[in-house]
Scaffold this active site. Structure first.
Site, short mmCIF file in Angstrom:
data_model
loop_
_atom_site.label_atom_id
_atom_site.label_comp_id
_atom_site.label_asym_id
_atom_site.label_seq_id
_atom_site.Cartn_x
_atom_site.Cartn_y
_atom_site.Cartn_z
N LYS A 200 0.27 -1.68 -0.14
CA LYS A 200 -0.31 -0.19 0.42
C LYS A 200 0.81 1.53 -0.35
O LYS A 200 0.74 2.31 -0.56
CB LYS A 200 -0.97 0.25 1.04
N GLN B 169 -5.29 -1.29 9.24
CA GLN B 169 -4.73 -3.33 9.16
C GLN B 169 -5.81 -3.95 9.39
O GLN B 169 -5.53 -4.22 10.65
CB GLN B 169 -3.39 -3.33 8.44
N ASP C 255 -11.86 1.94 3.15
CA ASP C 255 -11.86 1.08 2.91
C ASP C 255 -13.06 0.42 3.14
O ASP C 255 -13.32 -0.53 2.46
CB ASP C 255 -11.22 -0.23 4.39
#
Length: 281
Positions: free
Chosen positions: A52, A96, A119
């Site tokens: 990322k 995460q 997300d």
């Protein structure tokens, strides 16, 4: 022979388009910033976070990294999220997953400001998707829609069967395919006679989390097969939820593993980060 849907190329195209947008925003004095929070040292999570960061660097997005030890208390993580929610220079926040067992993932996801939920996991983001309002969409399903569109695969009026009902892939995937005018069936572990249902699919999207589970008996001739799975086979080679060698000869198009859906997830995260500029205005 099946057309191989090249997720690497399509994701690169998206990142190149975003790179131009980010450069234009910078000229206007606006910088896109993503805050990435990693708790612990799960090897797969570390790889994802590294990828990322690389994507951010390529596109021109500023990334802030917060790497916390495994034993971090939940309250400390929630405080960090609150601080990032309040920062005007942060457009997107990504925590995460998975988190260490002593943390409540649901609580942590809900703590992220929906306007920074790149997300697409926050209940408000999911609710917006379900009733057709604008908002962040979970990156993997959004990436699959782009794979289909950019490969000129027609979805309108097609029968789409989704194998898997997770909150991250299966459910949002169904909503997105309805948005694309497909007729959608969701299947799962309790579905009776699964092969007879999946053989109805013009587009079969597999996110069941079982290594090479889908064989040719599950697929009708000429179907498009999208494989979301990621595993290691007995030779330690990457493979998906679909038995690629067995299924590919029956398909009109198929995604490989690796190089199919995987690269799209990060490309769509970058897309969400850039979209956050408009959402936060």
């Amino acid at each position: 022979m099946a057309t191989i849907i090249d997720g690497k190329k399509i994701s690169q195209d998206i990142k190149d388009e975003l790179k131009e947008k980010v450069a234009a925003l910078k000229e206007q004095g606006t910088e896109v910033t993503l805050a990435v929070v990693l708790v612990g040292e799960d090897p797969a999570s570390c790889v994802y976070v590294r990828n990322k960061k690389k994507a951010c660097e390529y596109v021109g997005i500023r990334s802030l990294s917060f790497e916390l030890p495994e034993e971090t208390k939940e309250e400390e993580l929630l405080q960090l999220i609150a601080d990032l929610n309040a920062r005007e220079d942060v457009n997107g926040i990504l925590v995460q997953l998975p988190l260490p067992k002593h943390m409540d993932e649901d609580k942590v996801i809900k703590a992220i400001d929906p306007k920074k939920d790149v997300d697409g996991f926050h209940p408000q983001s999911v609710g917006a998707l379900s009733i057709g309002l604008p908002g962040f969409v979970s990156c993997t399903p959004a990436g699959i829609v782009q794979l289909l569109k950019r490969s000129d695969i027609e979805t309108r009026g097609k029968k789409c069967v989704i194998v898997g009902r997770s909150n991250i892939v299966g459910k949002p995937m169904a909503l997105l395919m309805l948005r694309e005018d497909a007729t959608v069936t969701i299947t799962h572990s309790k579905t009776v006679d699964l092969p007879s249902v999946t053989r109805e699919a013009d587009i079969l999207i597999v996110a069941i989390g079982k290594k090479q589970f889908i064989t040719s008996e599950y697929v009708k001739d000429g179907a498009v097969v999208i494989d979301v799975g990621m595993h290691r086979d007995e030779n330690n080679k990457l493979c998906g939820d679909v038995d690629y060698e067995d299924v590919a000869p029956k398909c009109s198009a198929i995604t490989p593993v690796p190089g199919g859906v995987g690269p799209m997830t990060i490309a769509m995260l970058m897309y969400n980060c850039v979209s956050a500029i408009d959402i936060n205005r």
